[in-house]
Design a protein around this motif. Structure first.
Motif, PDB file in Angstrom:
ATOM      1  N   UNK A   1      65.536  50.057  72.430  1.00 40.93           N
ATOM      2  CA  UNK A   1      66.016  50.961  71.383  1.00 40.93           C
ATOM      3  C   UNK A   1      65.559  50.469  70.009  1.00 40.93           C
ATOM      4  N   UNK A   2      65.571  49.144  69.787  1.00 36.40           N
ATOM      5  CA  UNK A   2      65.113  48.623  68.503  1.00 36.40           C
ATOM      6  C   UNK A   2      63.651  48.998  68.254  1.00 36.40           C
ATOM      7  N   UNK A   3      62.865  48.985  69.339  1.00 35.77           N
ATOM      8  CA  UNK A   3      61.432  49.242  69.211  1.00 35.77           C
ATOM      9  C   UNK A   3      61.138  50.655  68.726  1.00 35.77           C
ATOM     10  N   UNK A   4      62.147  51.515  68.752  1.00 38.28           N
ATOM     11  CA  UNK A   4      61.953  52.869  68.270  1.00 38.28           C
ATOM     12  C   UNK A   4      61.931  52.929  66.748  1.00 38.28           C
ATOM     13  N   UNK A   5      62.345  51.850  66.079  1.00 40.06           N
ATOM     14  CA  UNK A   5      62.371  51.873  64.619  1.00 40.06           C
ATOM     15  C   UNK A   5      60.957  51.975  64.069  1.00 40.06           C
ATOM     16  N   UNK A   6      60.856  52.438  62.850  1.00 40.13           N
ATOM     17  CA  UNK A   6      59.567  52.799  62.253  1.00 40.13           C
ATOM     18  C   UNK A   6      58.594  51.617  62.195  1.00 40.13           C
ATOM     19  N   UNK A   7      59.028  50.459  61.673  1.00 36.00           N
ATOM     20  CA  UNK A   7      58.101  49.339  61.507  1.00 36.00           C
ATOM     21  C   UNK A   7      57.633  48.813  62.858  1.00 36.00           C
ATOM     22  N   UNK A   8      58.498  48.806  63.858  1.00 37.67           N
ATOM     23  CA  UNK A   8      58.093  48.305  65.170  1.00 37.67           C
ATOM     24  C   UNK A   8      57.093  49.241  65.834  1.00 37.67           C
ATOM     25  N   UNK A   9      57.246  50.528  65.572  1.00 39.32           N
ATOM     26  CA  UNK A   9      56.277  51.499  66.065  1.00 39.32           C
ATOM     27  C   UNK A   9      54.909  51.230  65.443  1.00 39.32           C
ATOM     28  N   UNK A  10      54.907  50.941  64.150  1.00 38.25           N
ATOM     29  CA  UNK A  10      53.662  50.654  63.440  1.00 38.25           C
ATOM     30  C   UNK A  10      53.009  49.376  63.967  1.00 38.25           C
ATOM     31  N   UNK A  11      53.792  48.295  64.099  1.00 34.88           N
ATOM     32  CA  UNK A  11      53.241  47.019  64.555  1.00 34.88           C
ATOM     33  C   UNK A  11      52.697  47.128  65.977  1.00 34.88           C
ATOM     34  N   UNK A  12      53.394  47.879  66.820  1.00 32.35           N
ATOM     35  CA  UNK A  12      52.927  48.081  68.185  1.00 32.35           C
ATOM     36  C   UNK A  12      51.615  48.852  68.196  1.00 32.35           C
ATOM     37  N   UNK A  13      51.520  49.869  67.356  1.00 34.95           N
ATOM     38  CA  UNK A  13      50.288  50.667  67.278  1.00 34.95           C
ATOM     39  C   UNK A  13      49.112  49.804  66.819  1.00 34.95           C
ATOM     40  N   UNK A  14      49.347  48.965  65.812  1.00 29.10           N
ATOM     41  CA  UNK A  14      48.282  48.087  65.317  1.00 29.10           C
ATOM     42  C   UNK A  14      47.814  47.143  66.423  1.00 29.10           C
ATOM     43  N   UNK A  15      48.756  46.539  67.123  1.00 29.32           N
ATOM     44  CA  UNK A  15      48.409  45.593  68.180  1.00 29.32           C
ATOM     45  C   UNK A  15      47.581  46.208  69.286  1.00 29.32           C
ATOM     46  N   UNK A  16      47.844  47.464  69.583  1.00 29.70           N
ATOM     47  CA  UNK A  16      47.138  48.146  70.674  1.00 29.70           C
ATOM     48  C   UNK A  16      45.796  48.722  70.242  1.00 29.70           C
ATOM     49  N   UNK A  17      45.549  48.800  68.930  1.00 28.28           N
ATOM     50  CA  UNK A  17      44.334  49.464  68.442  1.00 28.28           C
ATOM     51  C   UNK A  17      43.518  48.592  67.493  1.00 28.28           C
ATOM     52  N   UNK A  18      43.586  47.268  67.680  1.00 28.92           N
ATOM     53  CA  UNK A  18      42.878  46.355  66.786  1.00 28.92           C
ATOM     54  C   UNK A  18      41.371  46.607  66.755  1.00 28.92           C
ATOM     55  N   UNK A  19      40.807  47.000  67.882  1.00 29.64           N
ATOM     56  CA  UNK A  19      39.355  47.179  67.948  1.00 29.64           C
ATOM     57  C   UNK A  19      38.903  48.488  67.305  1.00 29.64           C
ATOM     58  N   UNK A  20      39.860  49.356  66.965  1.00 31.18           N
ATOM     59  CA  UNK A  20      39.535  50.639  66.367  1.00 31.18           C
ATOM     60  C   UNK A  20      39.680  50.564  64.838  1.00 31.18           C
ATOM     61  N   UNK A  21      39.168  51.573  64.149  1.00 30.19           N
ATOM     62  CA  UNK A  21      39.354  51.655  62.702  1.00 30.19           C
ATOM     63  C   UNK A  21      40.831  51.913  62.410  1.00 30.19           C
ATOM     64  N   UNK A  22      41.413  51.086  61.574  1.00 29.83           N
ATOM     65  CA  UNK A  22      42.825  51.227  61.215  1.00 29.83           C
ATOM     66  C   UNK A  22      42.926  51.463  59.710  1.00 29.83           C
TER      67      UNK A  22
END
Length: 322
Positions: free
Chosen positions: A195-216
């Motif tokens: 449930x905590x992971x649903x918060x905005x900043x955690x969503x952002x950090x998770x997205x960054x971690x999964x897409x490091x090889x892409x343009x961010x």
């Protein structure tokens, strides 16, 4: 009423409406079993947060309020608390506007895998299991235990090699023998990292971690969470302590180091695989963070690996001639 490990919950605020905690990324060095550090106050990580790692925190200066799960209490120097995996927590000091202290607390963090391996290797360490289980609700130790822990944890800050492990065991020997440690959060409290992971900043950090090889792009991340670029920039820096681009570059360089150690890809391929769009920028960012070029960093790692091989060969020759 205070209760011990065998009892129920301490005074708590069961129905308090508290904002969702942020995920803190704990970077335990690859060549170490745990992380030991200190910080002052104010400090960027002082916020309502959680992390998968266990944490032992000792307050060395200031007084204030602390929050562990649904518990709220007062702290002073000597306040020693252990929090379990994913249990939200925060310490807020009473300081006047503009005041600052250089060292507010000492913090020890370690993951569940390290504990499991330690117990498997050393059956005597199994004694800590009751304490680790209780830390799911947070555990408060006596000020006397906090006072005895302070010199151990201070020495750990600069200790190297086996001395770090010796001090780690000494600290836990102190904790398991402490008198009547107290559970903090209520018995009904249950940490909910999903449930905590649903918060905005955690969503952002998770997205960054999964897409490091892409343009961010900061603008795209701002759109992802429904903020303007300027508001997102302030929000991101407040929660991570660094600007967006610096945070992404650090993650990319750390990933590049892992690929450099594997020795399977050339530096140009690594540059593009971790998300940099040109080699000169990759080299510049790597030099800034690591103090040397990627090629030199790889060469030193190869030298390190070769020394182990040479030592093994020397031992074999010694045995053969003995």
């Amino acid at each position: 009423m205070h209760t011990t490990l065998g009892g129920g919950a301490r005074t708590h605020v069961r129905d308090a409406r508290i904002v969702q905690p942020d995920l803190e990324l704990v970077a335990v060095p690859r060549d170490e079993s745990f992380k030991i550090w200190s910080h002052g106050y104010p400090y960027r990580t002082v916020r309502w947060h959680f992390h998968p790692e266990y944490e032992i925190q000792l307050i060395t200066s200031t007084t204030g309020k602390y929050f562990v799960g649904d518990y709220i209490g007062n702290f002073a120097p000597g306040n020693l608390v252990m929090v379990g995996s994913n249990l939200p927590h925060n310490w807020v000091s009473n300081l006047s506007q503009g005041d600052h202290v250089n060292e507010r607390c000492l913090i020890l963090q370690f993951d569940t895998g390290f504990v499991a391996r330690a117990i498997e290797a050393f059956p005597e360490f199994k004694r800590v299991e009751l304490l680790l289980d209780a830390s799911r609700w947070g555990v408060l130790f006596t000020p006397e235990t906090g006072g005895a822990a302070e010199p151990i944890m201070h020495e750990m800050l600069s200790a190297k090699g086996m001395r770090r492990l010796t001090l780690f065991l000494a600290l836990f020997d102190l904790l398991v023998q402490s008198v009547a440690p107290v559970k903090l959060a209520s018995a009904a409290y249950c940490a909910d990292p999903a449930r905590y992971a649903e918060s905005r900043i955690n969503h952002v950090l998770s997205y960054i971690g999964k897409n490091l090889s892409q343009a961010l792009r900061e603008s795209e991340l701002a759109e992802l969470v429904g903020q303007s670029v300027s508001a997102f920039s302030r929000y991101f820096r407040r929660h991570t302590g660094v600007p967006f681009v610096q945070y992404v570059n650090r993650l990319r360089i750390n990933l590049a180091c892992q690929l450099l150690m594997s020795g399977e890809l050339n530096i140009t391929d690594i540059c593009y695989q971790v998300g940099f769009n040109n080699l000169s920028n990759f080299n510049r960012q790597f030099l800034s963070l690591k103090g040397m070029s990627p090629s030199r960093w790889r060469a030193y790692q190869q030298l390190n690996a070769a020394s182990a091989t040479e030592s093994a060969e020397a031992a074999h020759v010694s045995q053969a001639s003995g």
